[in-house]
Design a protein around this motif. Structure first.
Motif, mmCIF file in Angstrom:
data_model
loop_
_atom_site.group_PDB
_atom_site.id
_atom_site.type_symbol
_atom_site.label_atom_id
_atom_site.label_comp_id
_atom_site.label_asym_id
_atom_site.label_seq_id
_atom_site.Cartn_x
_atom_site.Cartn_y
_atom_site.Cartn_z
ATOM 1 N N GLN A 36 -42.775 19.782 -23.842
ATOM 2 C CA GLN A 36 -42.668 20.738 -24.948
ATOM 3 C C GLN A 36 -42.666 20.033 -26.298
ATOM 4 N N ILE A 37 -42.000 18.883 -26.364
ATOM 5 C CA ILE A 37 -41.921 18.150 -27.636
ATOM 6 C C ILE A 37 -43.231 17.421 -27.921
ATOM 7 N N ASP A 38 -43.864 16.889 -26.868
ATOM 8 C CA ASP A 38 -45.116 16.135 -27.012
ATOM 9 C C ASP A 38 -46.294 17.112 -27.146
ATOM 10 N N VAL A 39 -46.383 17.741 -28.312
ATOM 11 C CA VAL A 39 -47.381 18.791 -28.513
ATOM 12 C C VAL A 39 -48.813 18.257 -28.467
ATOM 13 N N ASN A 40 -48.996 16.961 -28.792
ATOM 14 C CA ASN A 40 -50.345 16.380 -28.793
ATOM 15 C C ASN A 40 -50.749 15.814 -27.433
ATOM 16 N N LYS A 41 -49.812 15.872 -26.475
ATOM 17 C CA LYS A 41 -50.061 15.406 -25.099
ATOM 18 C C LYS A 41 -50.562 13.955 -25.062
ATOM 19 N N THR A 42 -49.883 13.090 -25.803
ATOM 20 C CA THR A 42 -50.258 11.669 -25.846
ATOM 21 C C THR A 42 -49.401 10.834 -24.911
ATOM 22 N N GLY A 43 -48.364 11.451 -24.342
ATOM 23 C CA GLY A 43 -47.443 10.693 -23.488
ATOM 24 C C GLY A 43 -46.385 9.976 -24.298
ATOM 25 N N GLN A 44 -46.347 10.239 -25.608
ATOM 26 C CA GLN A 44 -45.354 9.633 -26.502
ATOM 27 C C GLN A 44 -44.871 10.687 -27.504
ATOM 28 N N ILE A 45 -43.586 10.613 -27.846
ATOM 29 C CA ILE A 45 -43.026 11.525 -28.852
ATOM 30 C C ILE A 45 -42.803 10.740 -30.140
ATOM 31 N N THR A 46 -43.466 11.196 -31.201
ATOM 32 C CA THR A 46 -43.281 10.547 -32.507
ATOM 33 C C THR A 46 -42.049 11.133 -33.195
ATOM 34 N N TYR A 47 -41.630 10.486 -34.275
ATOM 35 C CA TYR A 47 -40.462 10.959 -35.007
ATOM 36 C C TYR A 47 -40.708 12.371 -35.565
ATOM 37 N N ASP A 48 -41.901 12.612 -36.077
ATOM 38 C CA ASP A 48 -42.210 13.923 -36.657
ATOM 39 C C ASP A 48 -42.115 15.032 -35.606
ATOM 40 N N GLN A 49 -42.611 14.747 -34.392
ATOM 41 C CA GLN A 49 -42.522 15.731 -33.311
ATOM 42 C C GLN A 49 -41.064 15.954 -32.904
ATOM 43 N N PHE A 50 -40.311 14.860 -32.841
ATOM 44 C CA PHE A 50 -38.893 14.928 -32.475
ATOM 45 C C PHE A 50 -38.120 15.764 -33.486
ATOM 46 N N LYS A 51 -38.376 15.529 -34.761
ATOM 47 C CA LYS A 51 -37.686 16.249 -35.840
ATOM 48 C C LYS A 51 -38.090 17.723 -35.853
ATOM 49 N N ALA A 52 -39.366 17.994 -35.628
ATOM 50 C CA ALA A 52 -39.842 19.386 -35.630
ATOM 51 C C ALA A 52 -39.148 20.190 -34.532
ATOM 52 N N TYR A 53 -38.969 19.586 -33.374
ATOM 53 C CA TYR A 53 -38.310 20.288 -32.274
ATOM 54 C C TYR A 53 -36.829 20.483 -32.573
ATOM 55 N N ALA A 54 -36.199 19.466 -33.185
ATOM 56 C CA ALA A 54 -34.783 19.584 -33.566
ATOM 57 C C ALA A 54 -34.593 20.661 -34.627
ATOM 58 N N ASP A 55 -35.582 20.813 -35.516
ATOM 59 C CA ASP A 55 -35.519 21.872 -36.532
ATOM 60 C C ASP A 55 -35.642 23.251 -35.897
ATOM 61 N N GLU A 56 -36.503 23.338 -34.863
ATOM 62 C CA GLU A 56 -36.724 24.615 -34.189
ATOM 63 C C GLU A 56 -35.504 25.028 -33.383
ATOM 64 N N LYS A 57 -34.835 24.045 -32.760
ATOM 65 C CA LYS A 57 -33.633 24.316 -31.966
ATOM 66 C C LYS A 57 -32.496 23.439 -32.491
ATOM 67 N N PRO A 58 -31.854 23.874 -33.589
ATOM 68 C CA PRO A 58 -30.827 23.052 -34.230
ATOM 69 C C PRO A 58 -29.610 22.798 -33.344
ATOM 70 N N GLU A 59 -29.460 23.565 -32.250
ATOM 71 C CA GLU A 59 -28.339 23.326 -31.347
ATOM 72 C C GLU A 59 -28.381 21.906 -30.777
ATOM 73 N N TYR A 60 -29.596 21.354 -30.651
ATOM 74 C CA TYR A 60 -29.722 19.985 -30.135
ATOM 75 C C TYR A 60 -29.060 18.980 -31.060
ATOM 76 N N ALA A 61 -29.075 19.257 -32.380
ATOM 77 C CA ALA A 61 -28.467 18.328 -33.325
ATOM 78 C C ALA A 61 -26.979 18.178 -33.040
ATOM 79 N N SER A 62 -26.330 19.306 -32.699
ATOM 80 C CA SER A 62 -24.906 19.249 -32.358
ATOM 81 C C SER A 62 -24.698 18.441 -31.082
ATOM 82 N N LEU A 63 -25.598 18.624 -30.120
ATOM 83 C CA LEU A 63 -25.510 17.836 -28.884
ATOM 84 C C LEU A 63 -25.699 16.355 -29.167
#
Length: 511
Positions: A457-484
């Motif tokens: 779900q986080i690896d939207v470009n399907k490269t097999g790697q998660i970049t910082y921008d992708q990681f941050k975008a997902y954390a922004d979409e689901k801010p509950e993860y930030a608390s975790l």
């Protein structure tokens, strides 16, 4: 002190944000006994139809007189000055017919207590609680020639009854147009000034119908002029209460018919002493409104809450999203004051909440875990508890909104997300699937397949790697993860500190 207790201290339940005593003043449940049902059945085939026919005949007579009274006048003329001469004289028979109508409806006992103040002494009457369309009877009790009112803009366009509304020359207000509200306030100020030709203004300051279990927030419109007002308390004594008409409960036709089926409907109108604002209240209309509400609430022995018409709008939005109507209740006035949110901010949260909540309209720990694609774990339970402000084991929409402001958003900082990215192995600029799976498995006991699904779900470009921008975008979409992330970091730091302490103790013993 443990990290858990530290977090509890930081998120101590504010007294001002606890659940109100009355959680939903916009729901009315009518519980009819067997005796009530027998009476309704008998009245439905005897008295009630006659009452209905007589009331309809009188309404037609009202409309005829109202049309004559305003014949040849434009809307602008109706809004510019009160009716004069023969037109004004026609208001007297309209008033008599109106009173007779309510008598036919079964309102045989309309008790008036206290003394009504003159328009010079109190240019504005504030009437509460507003619970039904039957409340319009107060206009006939006080007399059409000595009072005007505030009414919804839509009422003037209603078939048949619209003419009756226009002849009252009300101050019009639109519930949805902010600009209309400003013009309404200006008109109230203009009409209430000393020397004005307009009669005393009657205002239901709650702005919508509630179930009479409490007094909801008063809109400040009646209080902006900073002039003395006369509080008026309404008491319906009909049992069962067929009069209440609010957002969830019997509809208009049901209320009318069941009220017609009562042998007698009793109402009491109490004029309380004129309230003269002090200098602070003259400068602060909201403070003035709260204090007058307190006077009426004391007279009625009712609690007060910070629910408003905006809560009703959220109820409708919740219903559109497939949630129970009452799921949208947040006690809007308190939320905007304490958290600085706007209606649009809260409406944006509603679809997100609906995506997590179950069919009963709340979020359980299992729903929360499913949404985050995580198993139930101590860390997840701790985040859940931060949202679950009353410790009920479920999160309602009000708690979710508060949690997003006080829990998720403060945690969702650039620093937190950067540290979490590095913690997951992102020092090299990306996170691999194995790294994410390993961390989630160790930290939250997440199964491999669940962690892999999250990675995809986080690896939207399907490269097999998660970049910082992708990681941050997902954390922004689901801010509950930030608390975790925060909790995981604290747990990691705590374990590190404990390990270092054990190592030092071992060294001391060895020496």
């Amino acid at each position: 002190m443990s990290s858990a207790s530290s977090r509890k201290d930081r998120l101590k339940r504010a007294e001002s944000l606890i659940h109100p005593e009355i959680r939903n003043p916009f729901v009315h449940e009518l519980n009819l006994t067997t005796t009530d049902k027998i009476r309704i059945a008998l009245m439905s085939v005897t008295v009630a139809p006659i009452r209905l026919l007589l009331v309809l005949a009188l309404i037609l007579m009202d409309c005829l007189l109202a049309n004559i009274a305003i014949a040849g006048l434009t809307q602008q003329q109706l809004e510019s000055e009160p009716l004069k001469g023969w037109r004004r004289m026609l208001l007297h028979p309209l008033c008599w017919i109106g009173r007779f109508q309510f008598f036919i409806m079964g309102f045989h006992y309309v008790t008036v207590k206290g003394q009504r103040a003159s328009g010079e002494e109190a240019p504005i009457c504030v009437i509460s609680p507003h619970t039904s369309f039957f409340d319009i009877m107060i206009v006939f009790v006080l007399g059409l020639t000595s009072s005007s009112c505030v009414s919804r803009e839509e009422n003037q366009n209603a078939p048949l009854l619209g003419t009756l509304v226009r002849v009252l020359q009300p101050v019009s207000v639109s519930r949805t147009d902010p600009n209309s509200r400003q013009s309404t306030v200006r008109e109230i100020i203009k009409r209430s000034q000393p020397g004005s030709k307009w009669p005393q203004i009657l205002i239901f300051p709650e702005g919508t119908c509630a179930n009479r279990s409490c007094l909801i927030s008063f809109k400040p419109g009646a209080f902006y002029p900073g002039l003395p007002v006369q509080p008026v308390a309404l008491r319906y004594k009909t049992k069962p209460d067929t009069v209440v008409w609010t957002w969830k409960g019997p509809n208009v036709l049901t209320c009318v018919w069941l009220t017609f089926c009562n042998f007698n409907n009793e109402v009491e109108v109490e004029f309380l002493p004129v309230y003269k604002p002090n200098e602070e209240e003259k400068k602060d209309a909201k403070l003035f409104a709260r204090n007058v509400r307190g006077v009426i609430a004391k007279a009625l022995d009712l609690p007060v809450t910070d629910h408003t018409f905006e809560d009703c709008r959220l109820m409708m939005e919740a219903s559109k999203l497939g949630l129970p109507k009452e799921a949208g209740i947040v006690e809007f006035q308190k939320i905007i004051v304490k958290l600085g949110l706007k209606l649009s901010d809260i409406k944006e949260q509603l679809p997100k909440y609906a995506a997590i909540a179950n069919s009963k309209g709340y979020i359980s720990i299992e729903d929360f875990a499913e949404y985050l694609k995580l198993p139930v774990s101590p860390a997840l339970e701790e985040v859940f508890a931060m949202y679950d402000r009353d410790g009920s084991g479920k999160i309602d929409f009000r708690e979710y909104v508060i949690g997003c402001c006080l829990v998720a958003k403060p945690a969702k900082t650039e620093e937190t997300i950067t540290m979490a990215f590095k913690l997951f192995g992102g020092e090299k600029g990306y996170i691999t699937k194995d790294e994410l799976v390993q961390i989630l498995k160790n930290a939250f006991t997440m199964k491999d397949e669940g962690a892999e699904e999250l990675f995809n779900q986080i690896d939207v470009n399907k490269t097999g790697q998660i970049t910082y921008d992708q990681f941050k975008a997902y954390a922004d979409e689901k801010p509950e993860y930030a608390s975790l992330f925060n909790i995981y970091q604290e747990l990691t730091n705590s374990e590190t500190t404990k390990t270092d302490s054990n190592v030092n103790n071992s060294k001391d013993k060895t020496e």
